[in-house]
Each structure stands twice: as structure tokens, then as C-alpha cells.
Design an enzyme around this catalytic site. Sequence first.
Site, short mmCIF file in Angstrom:
data_model
loop_
_atom_site.label_atom_id
_atom_site.label_comp_id
_atom_site.label_asym_id
_atom_site.label_seq_id
_atom_site.Cartn_x
_atom_site.Cartn_y
_atom_site.Cartn_z
N ASP A 13 0.71 -1.41 0.08
CA ASP A 13 0.19 -0.13 -0.12
C ASP A 13 0.81 1.27 0.01
O ASP A 13 0.40 2.17 0.71
CB ASP A 13 -0.93 -0.05 1.21
CG ASP A 13 -1.93 -1.15 1.43
OD1 ASP A 13 -2.09 -1.69 0.09
OD2 ASP A 13 -2.27 -1.54 2.52
N LYS A 16 2.02 2.14 -5.04
CA LYS A 16 2.51 1.58 -6.29
C LYS A 16 1.75 1.88 -7.41
O LYS A 16 1.96 2.03 -8.62
CB LYS A 16 2.66 -0.15 -6.21
CG LYS A 16 3.56 -0.37 -5.02
CD LYS A 16 3.72 -1.93 -4.91
CE LYS A 16 2.29 -2.50 -4.28
NZ LYS A 16 1.89 -2.15 -2.96
N GLY A 40 -4.65 -4.40 -3.59
CA GLY A 40 -5.61 -3.56 -3.57
C GLY A 40 -4.87 -2.10 -4.31
O GLY A 40 -4.06 -1.67 -3.46
N HIS A 41 -5.03 -1.85 -5.56
CA HIS A 41 -4.24 -0.78 -6.15
C HIS A 41 -5.14 0.30 -6.65
O HIS A 41 -6.15 0.07 -7.40
CB HIS A 41 -3.56 -1.42 -7.27
CG HIS A 41 -2.40 -2.38 -6.98
ND1 HIS A 41 -1.61 -3.11 -7.75
CD2 HIS A 41 -2.01 -2.89 -5.51
CE1 HIS A 41 -0.91 -3.92 -7.19
NE2 HIS A 41 -0.99 -3.59 -5.81
N GLN A 222 1.85 -6.04 -3.30
CA GLN A 222 2.40 -6.06 -1.68
C GLN A 222 3.76 -5.36 -1.74
O GLN A 222 4.03 -4.38 -2.37
CB GLN A 222 2.68 -7.84 -1.60
CG GLN A 222 1.26 -8.53 -1.15
CD GLN A 222 0.73 -8.75 -2.56
OE1 GLN A 222 1.48 -9.63 -3.38
NE2 GLN A 222 -0.54 -8.62 -2.70
P1 GDP Z 1 -0.57 0.40 -3.58
O1 GDP Z 1 -1.42 -1.01 -2.91
O2 GDP Z 1 0.76 0.42 -3.23
O3 GDP Z 1 -1.10 0.58 -4.72
O4 GDP Z 1 -1.34 1.44 -2.67
P2 GDP Z 1 -3.04 1.73 -2.16
O5 GDP Z 1 -3.75 1.84 -3.38
O6 GDP Z 1 -3.50 0.35 -1.44
O7 GDP Z 1 -2.96 2.84 -1.27
C1 GDP Z 1 -2.30 3.94 -1.52
C2 GDP Z 1 -3.38 5.23 -1.19
O8 GDP Z 1 -3.00 6.10 -1.14
C3 GDP Z 1 -4.72 5.21 -2.36
O9 GDP Z 1 -5.68 5.47 -1.58
C4 GDP Z 1 -4.11 6.33 -3.34
O10 GDP Z 1 -4.80 7.01 -3.96
C5 GDP Z 1 -3.34 7.19 -2.08
N1 GDP Z 1 -2.17 7.94 -2.39
C6 GDP Z 1 -1.25 7.67 -3.45
N2 GDP Z 1 -0.05 8.70 -3.45
C7 GDP Z 1 -0.53 9.69 -2.41
C8 GDP Z 1 -0.01 10.62 -2.07
O11 GDP Z 1 1.06 11.20 -2.46
N3 GDP Z 1 -0.64 11.47 -1.10
C9 GDP Z 1 -1.98 11.03 -0.82
N4 GDP Z 1 -2.61 11.79 0.12
N5 GDP Z 1 -2.60 9.96 -1.40
C10 GDP Z 1 -1.94 9.05 -2.00
P1 IMO Z 2 -1.02 -4.19 -2.15
O1 IMO Z 2 -0.57 -4.77 -3.68
C1 IMO Z 2 -0.85 -4.66 2.18
C2 IMO Z 2 -0.89 -8.66 3.72
C3 IMO Z 2 -2.20 -9.28 4.46
C4 IMO Z 2 -1.44 -10.10 5.61
C5 IMO Z 2 -0.55 -10.73 4.70
C6 IMO Z 2 -0.65 -12.16 4.16
O2 IMO Z 2 -2.35 -3.56 -2.29
O3 IMO Z 2 0.23 -3.52 -1.54
P2 IMO Z 2 -2.36 -12.88 1.98
O4 IMO Z 2 -3.99 -12.55 1.80
O5 IMO Z 2 -1.42 -12.13 1.06
O6 IMO Z 2 -1.93 -14.28 2.31
O7 IMO Z 2 -1.83 -11.98 3.46
O8 IMO Z 2 0.00 -9.91 3.70
N1 IMO Z 2 -0.91 -8.26 2.52
C7 IMO Z 2 -1.17 -6.76 2.00
N2 IMO Z 2 -0.88 -5.82 2.83
N3 IMO Z 2 -1.06 -4.47 0.82
C8 IMO Z 2 -1.13 -5.55 0.17
O9 IMO Z 2 -1.25 -5.52 -1.19
C9 IMO Z 2 -1.17 -6.82 0.80
N4 IMO Z 2 -1.53 -8.16 0.28
C10 IMO Z 2 -1.34 -8.96 1.36
O10 IMO Z 2 -2.72 -8.10 5.28
O11 IMO Z 2 -0.85 -9.24 6.43
MG MG Z 3 -2.84 -1.72 -1.66
#
Ligand code: GDP
Ligand code: IMO
Ligand code: MG
Length: 428
Positions: A13, A16, A40-41, A222
Site C-alpha cells: 500500500d 505503487k 488493492g491498487h 504487496q
Molecule cells: P498500492 O497498493 O501500493 O497501489 O497502494 P493503495 O492504492 O493500496 O494505497 C495508497 C493510497 O494512497 C490510495 O488511496 C492512493 O490513492 C493514495 N495515494 C497515493 N499517493 C498519494 C499521495 O502522494 N498522497 C496522498 N494523500 N494519497 C496518495
Molecule cells: P497491495 O498490493 C498490504 C498482507 C495481509 C497479511 C499478509 C498475508 O495493495 O500493496 P495474504 O492474503 O497475502 O496471504 O496475507 O499480507 N497483504 C497486504 N498488505 N497491501 C497488500 O497488497 C497486501 N496483500 C497482502 O494483510 O498481513
Molecule cells: Mg494496496
Amino acid sequence: MANIVVVGAQWGDEGKAKITDLLSKDANFIIRYQGGCNAGHTVVVGDETFKFHLIPSGVLNKNKKCFIGSGVVIHPETFKREVDDLKNRNIDLSNLKISPLASITMPYHIDLDSASESSQNENKIGTTKKGIGPTYADKIARVGLKIQDLYDEELSDKLDKILPLKNDILTKIYGLKPYSKEEILKLCKDYAQIFEPYFCENWQDMLIEAKKNGKILFEGAQGVMLDVDFGTYPYVTSSNPIAGGASTGSGLGPNVINEIIGVFKAYITRVGEGPFVTELDNEIGGKIQTIGAEFGTTTGRPRRCGWFDTLVAKYAVLVSGITQIALTKIDVFDSFDEIKLCTAYRDVKNGKVYKTYPTNISLHKHLEPIYETFDGWKEDISKITNYKDLPSNLIKYIKRIEEIVGVKVNIISVGPKREQTIILKKPF
Ligand code: GDP
Ligand code: IMO
Ligand code: MG
């Protein structure tokens, strides 16, 4: 022409998807290389928010080839939901392809993930319950199903071998209901239809062409600290998010990769169980969680929050070969009086100081972080588009990260939208 890996450098999270979407504009080909619908991207374009689990986050950019590689585990129903949602929003998916070698998450994988988590209580991993571990376990045990099996005349024979094993565990260990061969065969027929438009039999020709054209972007899911080999085992996911996973999970050898962008949040978050030395179980952690909206994209669970950890960062740079840093969510600190950076750990039992990440996690119970403290900048940076306009206190913080970690920050993200990004040197 560079080929670039985007890798999460913490516990997932990190943002990416935002970085992948942004760089996809200049890429020719985008490959998701591991993980499954545990990911979750989030990509924000104007007023619209897109949440991807399986489909590469580059798909919103027109006329880009997108590929779900052999290292990914695919839950067909989630894939279908994602496809339908994108089609309803008029996103063109004609350039989306799936590797025949990608693995399938079957309903029994999800049952086993949930049952295993529920039966563990104190020892649970805190998984997303999306069947990820059981799907990869079957792949390694050579009893998994791949996308190409759906179209194979030997599917029925394969199920004769696999299903009794699965049903034994489901019924005898967990007291769950077994699956009949007829119902699984029926499901496989549905799955074959779902994947048919995307099934890429000639993936080798496609990758040869992609290699020739260059500008390939590999999207990791991840993060390094969740890697099954290098993360905080056993509190990890069951795949290799590290940049090396881009090779094993795509079908393109490591010599294709030129740059590795490590995505770091300006602080750290973690979902699920497992050690986290700089975790802030207090008001400051709560403030980061609220301002950063730190709730899981896939499960909605609150993310644990803490200060940036340079031991984690140095570790990620080493095991993932990170050549440049994308620093995200730095805007979350706009209202903070001070910001901390962890530069070492102290073992409270014996006073030992660690400057490299201790991989034996049982030690972590008695480690405390040692911090350097920085003054906040107390201004809204979310509209700044030039590096030179950033507050000097923020630049001090970035420079110190660069100094300790030994890698330059090339991308600074100051908000979720595409335009809220400062890029010092275009990666492609
Ligand atoms: P990922 O799994 O690495 O793709 O990240 P996620 O989408 O799960 O979580 C990142 C969250 O931060 C999302 O809700 C993005 O819209 C938000 N986000 C990404 N870059 C920024 C930033 O520079 N500032 C803020 N405030 N939010 C951001
Ligand atoms: P993105 O791509 C954050 C964590 C779960 C748990 C561990 C193992 O959005 O960054 P799993 O279901 O993979 O067997 O769970 O990994 N986890 C993540 N945490 N972002 C993710 O993906 C994750 N995918 C798995 O919360 O701790
Ligand atoms: Mg994510």
C-alpha cells in the site's frame, strides 16, 4: 530504452498503483508479475477512483498492452467483476492478455485460507482471506490448476488427483463441505469462458516483441517486507514481491530490467499481524491513519501506522536492487509539528544497537526505535509541482533519507492524483 520494475518497498500500500499508472503513459507494455486479489491498487484520475486487484494499473492509459504474468494467482470471479466494472466505465480491455501459466484460485483455496485463519486465533497471520497462501501452496506442491488447464483435455484426470486431497483436508481437518467433481468441472467451464478473450497462447511471441520495443513496466503487488523469502516470515504473503519476482513472474529474464523504482510511503503502514518496530499505537499513529485515509483497499481493515524506518528502507534497497525512490504521501505530514525518522533499533534487553534490519523476528519484541527528529513545514504542499518550491524542512527530511539509504528520491508524490507528482528525471 529502459525497462522498469515498480516495487513496494515496505509492507504494501505504498502507492505503487499511482506510480505505475503515471509511468504507464510512457510505457509500451505493462506486466503484473505476482500476488493475486489480495492486492488493492488505487488510481485516481480526475474525479474518478479505480481500484484494481488483478488487472495491471496501467490499463487506464490508452493503447498500452497489459499482461497478467505467470507469477500471478487469479480468482476468476474477482477478475470478472473487475473486467465488468472497467467495461461499464468504458475502459478498453482489448489489449489485456493473461499468461496460460498463471495459477487459478479455486473456491476451496478460499475456504482453506479462511478456515486456517479462524482456527489459529493468536497465531493467525491476518491474511486477506482471498485464498492466496493455499493457491501458491498448491502451485509449489504441483497440484495447482493453471489457466491453460481449463482448455486441456486432461482437466478431468487432473481433478481426479487433486480433489480427493482437497476434500480430505476440507472435511477431516476443518469439518467443511467437500466439492464434487461435477461442480468443479462446471465452474472450470465458466472460468474458461471468462478467460477466453484474454487467454494468450502466443505469449512467447508477445514478450519477444515487447522486448524488442522496450519500455516495459513491471508492476509488483504487496511489498518487500511481505516477501515470502525476505519478509517478516511467517507474517508475509506467499509470493515474491521483490524485484526478482518480476523475472520469475513474467517470463522475461533478469537482464531485461534496467531500473528498479522502490515506492516508499513517507511513513509506514502495515495490515494484518507481524512485527513493526516503528508502529505508533498512539494519537500520532491515529493522526497519520486519519489524514492518510489508511484503511485497506481490499479488506477495509484499518492499517497500522508508524514512522519511516531507514533499516527497512536499506533492506529493501538491498534485496530488491532499488535504483531510485518514489516517495509518496509526504503531504500527509503537512500539519505535523515534527516528523521522525528511525535510524537504528536498540535491544532493550542488552542494549545492542542495530543499524541493519534483524531478520529474526522474535528479537523484535524487545527492540525499540532510535529516532532523528525533523521540524514540520506546516504548509499545504499538495499543489506544488516543482522541487524547488518544496519547503526547506521537507527537503531536509528527503535529503536525510537519501543520505542514509544511499539512493536518490526521483519521484515525490504530494497527493493521490496524477498531476500531484514531482518527477526529477523521467524514468523512461
Ligand atoms: P498500492 O497498493 O501500493 O497501489 O497502494 P493503495 O492504492 O493500496 O494505497 C495508497 C493510497 O494512497 C490510495 O488511496 C492512493 O490513492 C493514495 N495515494 C497515493 N499517493 C498519494 C499521495 O502522494 N498522497 C496522498 N494523500 N494519497 C496518495
Ligand atoms: P497491495 O498490493 C498490504 C498482507 C495481509 C497479511 C499478509 C498475508 O495493495 O500493496 P495474504 O492474503 O497475502 O496471504 O496475507 O499480507 N497483504 C497486504 N498488505 N497491501 C497488500 O497488497 C497486501 N496483500 C497482502 O494483510 O498481513
Ligand atoms: Mg494496496
